[in-house]
Design a protein around this motif. Structure first.
Motif, PDB file in Angstrom:
ATOM      1  N   GLU A  79      19.711  65.679  27.859  1.00  0.00           N
ATOM      2  CA  GLU A  79      18.967  65.740  26.601  1.00  0.00           C
ATOM      3  C   GLU A  79      17.659  64.979  26.764  1.00  0.00           C
ATOM      4  OE1 GLU A  79      19.922  67.414  23.942  1.00  0.00           O
ATOM      5  OE2 GLU A  79      21.828  68.045  24.809  1.00  0.00           O
ATOM      6  N   GLN A  80      16.535  65.682  26.627  1.00  0.00           N
ATOM      7  CA  GLN A  80      15.248  65.042  26.851  1.00  0.00           C
ATOM      8  C   GLN A  80      14.996  63.910  25.865  1.00  0.00           C
ATOM      9  OE1 GLN A  80      13.174  65.466  29.458  1.00  0.00           O
ATOM     10  NE2 GLN A  80      12.151  63.714  28.564  1.00  0.00           N
ATOM     11  N   ASP A  81      15.476  64.061  24.633  1.00  0.00           N
ATOM     12  CA  ASP A  81      15.311  62.994  23.641  1.00  0.00           C
ATOM     13  C   ASP A  81      16.028  61.727  24.091  1.00  0.00           C
ATOM     14  OD1 ASP A  81      13.819  64.658  22.076  1.00  0.00           O
ATOM     15  OD2 ASP A  81      15.430  65.143  20.665  1.00  0.00           O
ATOM     16  N   THR A  82      17.217  61.885  24.643  1.00  0.00           N
ATOM     17  CA  THR A  82      17.980  60.732  25.126  1.00  0.00           C
ATOM     18  C   THR A  82      17.265  60.066  26.296  1.00  0.00           C
ATOM     19  OG1 THR A  82      20.051  61.789  24.445  1.00  0.00           O
ATOM     20  CG2 THR A  82      20.216  59.986  26.031  1.00  0.00           C
ATOM     21  N   SER A 137      20.477  48.454  34.400  1.00  0.00           N
ATOM     22  CA  SER A 137      21.335  49.405  35.110  1.00  0.00           C
ATOM     23  C   SER A 137      21.910  50.456  34.165  1.00  0.00           C
ATOM     24  CB  SER A 137      22.459  48.665  35.833  1.00  0.00           C
ATOM     25  OG  SER A 137      23.301  47.987  34.915  1.00  0.00           O
ATOM     26  N   VAL A 138      22.248  50.057  32.928  1.00  0.00           N
ATOM     27  CA  VAL A 138      22.768  51.016  31.946  1.00  0.00           C
ATOM     28  C   VAL A 138      21.689  52.022  31.566  1.00  0.00           C
ATOM     29  CG1 VAL A 138      23.679  51.300  29.618  1.00  0.00           C
ATOM     30  CG2 VAL A 138      24.456  49.395  31.024  1.00  0.00           C
ATOM     31  N   LEU A 139      20.502  51.528  31.247  1.00  0.00           N
ATOM     32  CA  LEU A 139      19.410  52.411  30.831  1.00  0.00           C
ATOM     33  C   LEU A 139      18.980  53.327  31.967  1.00  0.00           C
ATOM     34  CD1 LEU A 139      17.250  49.900  28.740  1.00  0.00           C
ATOM     35  CD2 LEU A 139      18.662  51.772  27.873  1.00  0.00           C
ATOM     36  N   LEU A 140      18.983  52.809  33.190  1.00  0.00           N
ATOM     37  CA  LEU A 140      18.602  53.622  34.346  1.00  0.00           C
ATOM     38  C   LEU A 140      19.560  54.791  34.522  1.00  0.00           C
ATOM     39  CD1 LEU A 140      16.933  54.154  36.905  1.00  0.00           C
ATOM     40  CD2 LEU A 140      18.443  52.562  38.112  1.00  0.00           C
ATOM     41  N   TYR A 141      20.854  54.527  34.369  1.00  0.00           N
ATOM     42  CA  TYR A 141      21.837  55.610  34.537  1.00  0.00           C
ATOM     43  C   TYR A 141      21.656  56.681  33.462  1.00  0.00           C
ATOM     44  CZ  TYR A 141      26.156  58.122  35.294  1.00  0.00           C
ATOM     45  OH  TYR A 141      27.060  59.124  35.566  1.00  0.00           O
ATOM     46  N   ILE A 142      21.431  56.260  32.233  1.00  0.00           N
ATOM     47  CA  ILE A 142      21.242  57.239  31.151  1.00  0.00           C
ATOM     48  C   ILE A 142      19.983  58.056  31.387  1.00  0.00           C
ATOM     49  CG2 ILE A 142      20.814  57.506  28.677  1.00  0.00           C
ATOM     50  CD1 ILE A 142      22.525  55.015  28.219  1.00  0.00           C
ATOM     51  N   ALA A 143      18.890  57.383  31.749  1.00  0.00           N
ATOM     52  CA  ALA A 143      17.632  58.094  32.006  1.00  0.00           C
ATOM     53  C   ALA A 143      17.751  59.030  33.201  1.00  0.00           C
ATOM     54  CB  ALA A 143      16.503  57.086  32.240  1.00  0.00           C
ATOM     55  N   SER A 144      18.653  58.724  34.135  1.00  0.00           N
ATOM     56  CA  SER A 144      18.804  59.526  35.357  1.00  0.00           C
ATOM     57  C   SER A 144      19.726  60.721  35.175  1.00  0.00           C
ATOM     58  CB  SER A 144      19.351  58.650  36.500  1.00  0.00           C
ATOM     59  OG  SER A 144      18.523  57.538  36.733  1.00  0.00           O
ATOM     60  N   THR A 145      20.641  60.645  34.208  1.00  0.00           N
ATOM     61  CA  THR A 145      21.702  61.655  34.139  1.00  0.00           C
ATOM     62  C   THR A 145      21.705  62.500  32.878  1.00  0.00           C
ATOM     63  OG1 THR A 145      23.253  60.067  33.137  1.00  0.00           O
ATOM     64  CG2 THR A 145      23.221  60.208  35.548  1.00  0.00           C
ATOM     65  N   VAL A 203      29.267  57.355  32.165  1.00  0.00           N
ATOM     66  CA  VAL A 203      29.825  58.467  31.395  1.00  0.00           C
ATOM     67  C   VAL A 203      28.656  59.336  30.956  1.00  0.00           C
ATOM     68  CG1 VAL A 203      31.134  59.139  29.348  1.00  0.00           C
ATOM     69  CG2 VAL A 203      31.762  57.050  30.583  1.00  0.00           C
ATOM     70  N   THR A 204      28.720  60.621  31.250  1.00  0.00           N
ATOM     71  CA  THR A 204      27.582  61.508  30.988  1.00  0.00           C
ATOM     72  C   THR A 204      27.666  62.232  29.655  1.00  0.00           C
ATOM     73  OG1 THR A 204      28.670  63.259  32.249  1.00  0.00           O
ATOM     74  CG2 THR A 204      27.097  61.878  33.437  1.00  0.00           C
ATOM     75  N   ASN A 205      28.750  62.018  28.902  1.00  0.00           N
ATOM     76  CA  ASN A 205      28.881  62.654  27.592  1.00  0.00           C
ATOM     77  C   ASN A 205      27.723  62.236  26.681  1.00  0.00           C
ATOM     78  OD1 ASN A 205      29.990  62.091  24.603  1.00  0.00           O
ATOM     79  ND2 ASN A 205      30.949  63.932  25.407  1.00  0.00           N
ATOM     80  N   HIS A 206      27.112  63.215  26.007  1.00  0.00           N
ATOM     81  CA  HIS A 206      25.921  62.934  25.200  1.00  0.00           C
ATOM     82  C   HIS A 206      26.214  61.941  24.075  1.00  0.00           C
ATOM     83  CE1 HIS A 206      22.276  63.375  22.911  1.00  0.00           C
ATOM     84  NE2 HIS A 206      22.914  63.927  21.897  1.00  0.00           N
ATOM     85  N   GLY A 207      27.331  62.136  23.377  1.00  0.00           N
ATOM     86  CA  GLY A 207      27.675  61.231  22.286  1.00  0.00           C
ATOM     87  C   GLY A 207      27.887  59.810  22.773  1.00  0.00           C
ATOM     88  N   HIS A 208      28.551  59.683  23.917  1.00  0.00           N
ATOM     89  CA  HIS A 208      28.799  58.357  24.493  1.00  0.00           C
ATOM     90  C   HIS A 208      27.486  57.674  24.863  1.00  0.00           C
ATOM     91  CE1 HIS A 208      31.421  55.444  26.669  1.00  0.00           C
ATOM     92  NE2 HIS A 208      30.337  55.296  27.405  1.00  0.00           N
ATOM     93  N   GLN A 209      26.596  58.414  25.497  1.00  0.00           N
ATOM     94  CA  GLN A 209      25.325  57.822  25.905  1.00  0.00           C
ATOM     95  C   GLN A 209      24.464  57.433  24.698  1.00  0.00           C
ATOM     96  OE1 GLN A 209      23.510  60.556  28.738  1.00  0.00           O
ATOM     97  NE2 GLN A 209      24.547  59.542  30.435  1.00  0.00           N
ATOM     98  N   SER A 210      24.494  58.246  23.647  1.00  0.00           N
ATOM     99  CA  SER A 210      23.733  57.916  22.436  1.00  0.00           C
ATOM    100  C   SER A 210      24.257  56.635  21.805  1.00  0.00           C
ATOM    101  CB  SER A 210      23.813  59.073  21.430  1.00  0.00           C
ATOM    102  OG  SER A 210      23.207  60.236  21.944  1.00  0.00           O
TER     103      SER A 210
END
Length: 601
Positions: A277-280, A266-274, A235-242
């Motif tokens: 937000e640079q902070d995320t 795998s979770v962290l890789l997807y967030i870092a890839s998609t 899920v690429t939504n910023h709030g969801h990823q945070s």
């Protein structure tokens, strides 16, 4: 009883516009419960609790009534769950007087409870011992945990920051007193980014934070597996990823992640890839480093070594159908960006995936992004693709199957961008310091397409094509025969009149480089006519208004003139009177004279 008949009219009066009337009404309801039918609290506890959102004067009275009920109401032991919230709300009140009143009453209620239950609490009272898992009454909480979680999930997205803060704190307490085996089956099914959004993740992170470490460790693999489910993690939504990062952070801080390292990775890789937000992205990369450290690895790339094969296994199955928004494609781009030296250990798989997803029949934007990433990797000084020494083996495949198909001209802006990216990759291939015969053969095949690319509509493509010729001239001069030399030279001279000053200057410098290493079988006598045409075309630009270009053209003619100085001298002497700036031309004539004298001597 007669008191019950007063409840309904008093409830209506709770909404009176004058706060003094509301206060009188609350006191009257308290008296009904104290001196009348106490079971009426089932109907009154909710409306009284709502009064805690009223004015401070009203809230103070509610707390006072709550304290009186907790101290004096008959059957109060049967209704603690309805009485205590009236006091508990006051303990967190923003008004100082209300908060102090609630604290005093809470203390008094506690002392009276202790006195009334002296026999049951004798051991704790005598030894003043704090129970290991205070207050040791989890069974009562567990009975209502599903309803409590439902309320917490709904309230976790409240607009009021204080409400969300209290939801988090409440969830932490719930996690402390309720074991994961009880709350996980209730919260994990809600994690997917559907109707609940990120709210269950916010509650889960607080539950995990409050759970004792030993209990959380027993369930960490189940939690991580649920988080890694594609419905939750993709899920690429910023709030969801945070919110997802908050849960992961708690798991890493409190538990040994080795039991669930792949799921967390795998979770962290997807967030870092998609994430956009640079902070995320930074937080995800930081957590990857923390996972590596907590797993006993001294470098984060070793974490990629550990899991890269499994990730590639998962994403390769869908590579041929990727689009720009496919989650597996985003993960692949993230790996190319982040895996560093680990890429070289899996180069065969990576090249195989590129060959599956880059062909033009697929989404052109997938091809474009892959070519851009490939170019970036080939240019890096650390040579991550060659960390295992296998780049020489796979570079011919990269050139023939991934780069070369995009070099021929096709109409459209997308095709133009792909050509630019492909030529840029070819430049990087020439600079990769790999010169096996198979690589040379593929570069030679591409070199046949360069003359057309030197005249491409795109300035970047023209400039990069000149760069390819420059690199081949210096690194692989054996690939240029006499015909290729003159074909390229003709195209380069035409670029002296390019609309781009950058391309004009580059073409002049490349032309000079091209003639520094002549083919072994080059025969000036046979090529004299072609040389004369080159000299005549280039000499015109010795009178160009751009002095920098004048100098570059002069240098190129100086180099070219070494082949046949007499022809160049003849062309210069014929054209020199037409020039405004004769000194450059005269200098070249003098240089050609010296060359002729040197040849004679």
């Amino acid at each position: 009883m007669q008191s019950e008949s007063l409840v309904k009219p008093l409830l209506k009066a709770l909404n009176h516009q004058r706060f003094k009337n509301r206060i009188a009404c609350i006191k009257a309801l308290g008296d009904i419960l104290l001196y009348g039918e106490s079971r009426s609290i089932q109907d009154l506890s909710g409306p009284l609790a709502q009064c805690m959102m009223d004015l401070p004067q009203v809230r103070l009275v509610v707390v006072d009534v709550g304290g009186a009920l907790a101290m004096e109401m008959p059957d109060r032991y049967s209704y603690w769950q309805r009485i205590l919230p009236l006091l508990l709300s006051g303990l967190r009140d923003e008004d100082k007087d209300v908060k102090i009143k609630a604290e005093l009453l809470w203390e008094d209620v506690g002392k009276k409870y202790e006195k009334e239950n002296e026999d049951q609490l004798k051991e704790q009272i005598d030894f003043d011992a704090v129970p290991e898992h205070y207050p040791s009454t989890e069974a009562g909480i567990t009975q209502y945990v599903e309803k409590i979680l439902e309320g917490l999930v709904l309230a976790s997205s409240d607009k009021e920051a204080d409400v969300v803060k209290q939801v988090v704190e409440c969830s932490e307490y719930l996690g402390y007193f309720v074991p994961p085996a009880t709350y996980l089956p209730l919260i994990l099914p809600r994690l997917g980014g559907g109707q609940y959004g990120e709210r269950p993740l916010i509650v889960l992170s607080a539950l995990a934070r409050g759970t004792p470490t030993a209990l959380l460790q027993e369930s960490v693999a189940d939690i991580a597996e649920a988080l890694a489910n594609e419905d939750v993690s993709h899920v690429t939504n910023h709030g969801h990823q945070s919110a997802l990062l908050q849960v992961i952070q708690v798991l890493i801080e409190k538990c040994d992640p080795r039991d669930c390292s792949y799921s967390i990775f795998s979770v962290l890789l997807y967030i870092a890839s998609t994430s956009e937000e640079q902070d995320t992205v930074s937080i995800a990369q930081e957590q990857l480093e923390n996972v590596a450290k907590r797993s006993g690895l001294d470098r984060v790339y070793k974490l990629y070594d550990l899991h890269l094969s499994a990730v590639l296994n998962t994403i390769q199955t869908t590579a041929s159908s990727w689009t720009e928004q496919t989650p597996h494609f985003m993960i692949f781009l993230g790996l190319l960006e982040l895996a560093d030296q680990s890429l070289g250990c899996h180069l065969e798989r990576i090249v195989g995936i590129l060959c599956d997803c880059v062909p033009k029949k697929q989404d052109p934007f997938v091809s474009l992004k892959c070519l851009m990433k490939l170019n970036h990797l080939l240019k890096q000084e650390e040579h991550p693709l060659n960390s295992n020494g296998e780049l020489e083996r796979f570079l011919p495949v990269i050139v023939s199957d991934i780069v070369k198909p995009f070099l021929p001209w096709h109409a459209g802006s997308t095709a133009a961008a792909l050509r630019t990216a492909a030529v840029s990759c070819l430049v990087s291939v020439c600079q990769a310091e790999v010169a096996s015969q198979k690589v040379l053969d593929e570069v030679k095949n591409c070199l046949a397409l360069i003359p057309a690319l030197i005249e491409d509509d795109s300035e970047d493509t023209r400039h990069l094509s000149c760069e390819v010729v420059m690199n081949v001239a210096y690194s692989f001069p054996q690939l240029i025969d006499s015909d290729t030399l003159h074909t390229l030279a003709d195209k380069l001279v035409k670029r002296f009149d390019d609309v781009s000053a950058v391309v004009r200057l580059k073409s002049a410098r490349v032309l000079a480089a091209l003639f520094k290493n002549l083919p072994e079988n080059y025969n000036p006598s046979i090529q004299s006519a072609r040389l004369r045409d080159l000299y005549e075309s280039a000499t015109v630009f010795l009178d160009d208004p751009d002095e920098i270009l004048q100098g570059a053209v002069s240098d190129a003619l100086e180099e070219m003139g070494k082949i046949s100085p007499e022809i160049l001298k003849e062309v210069l002497e014929r054209d020199c009177p037409k020039f405004r700036n004769k000194h450059v031309c005269e200098k070249l004539i003098a240089s050609m004279n010296n060359l002729q004298i040197a040849v004679v001597n």
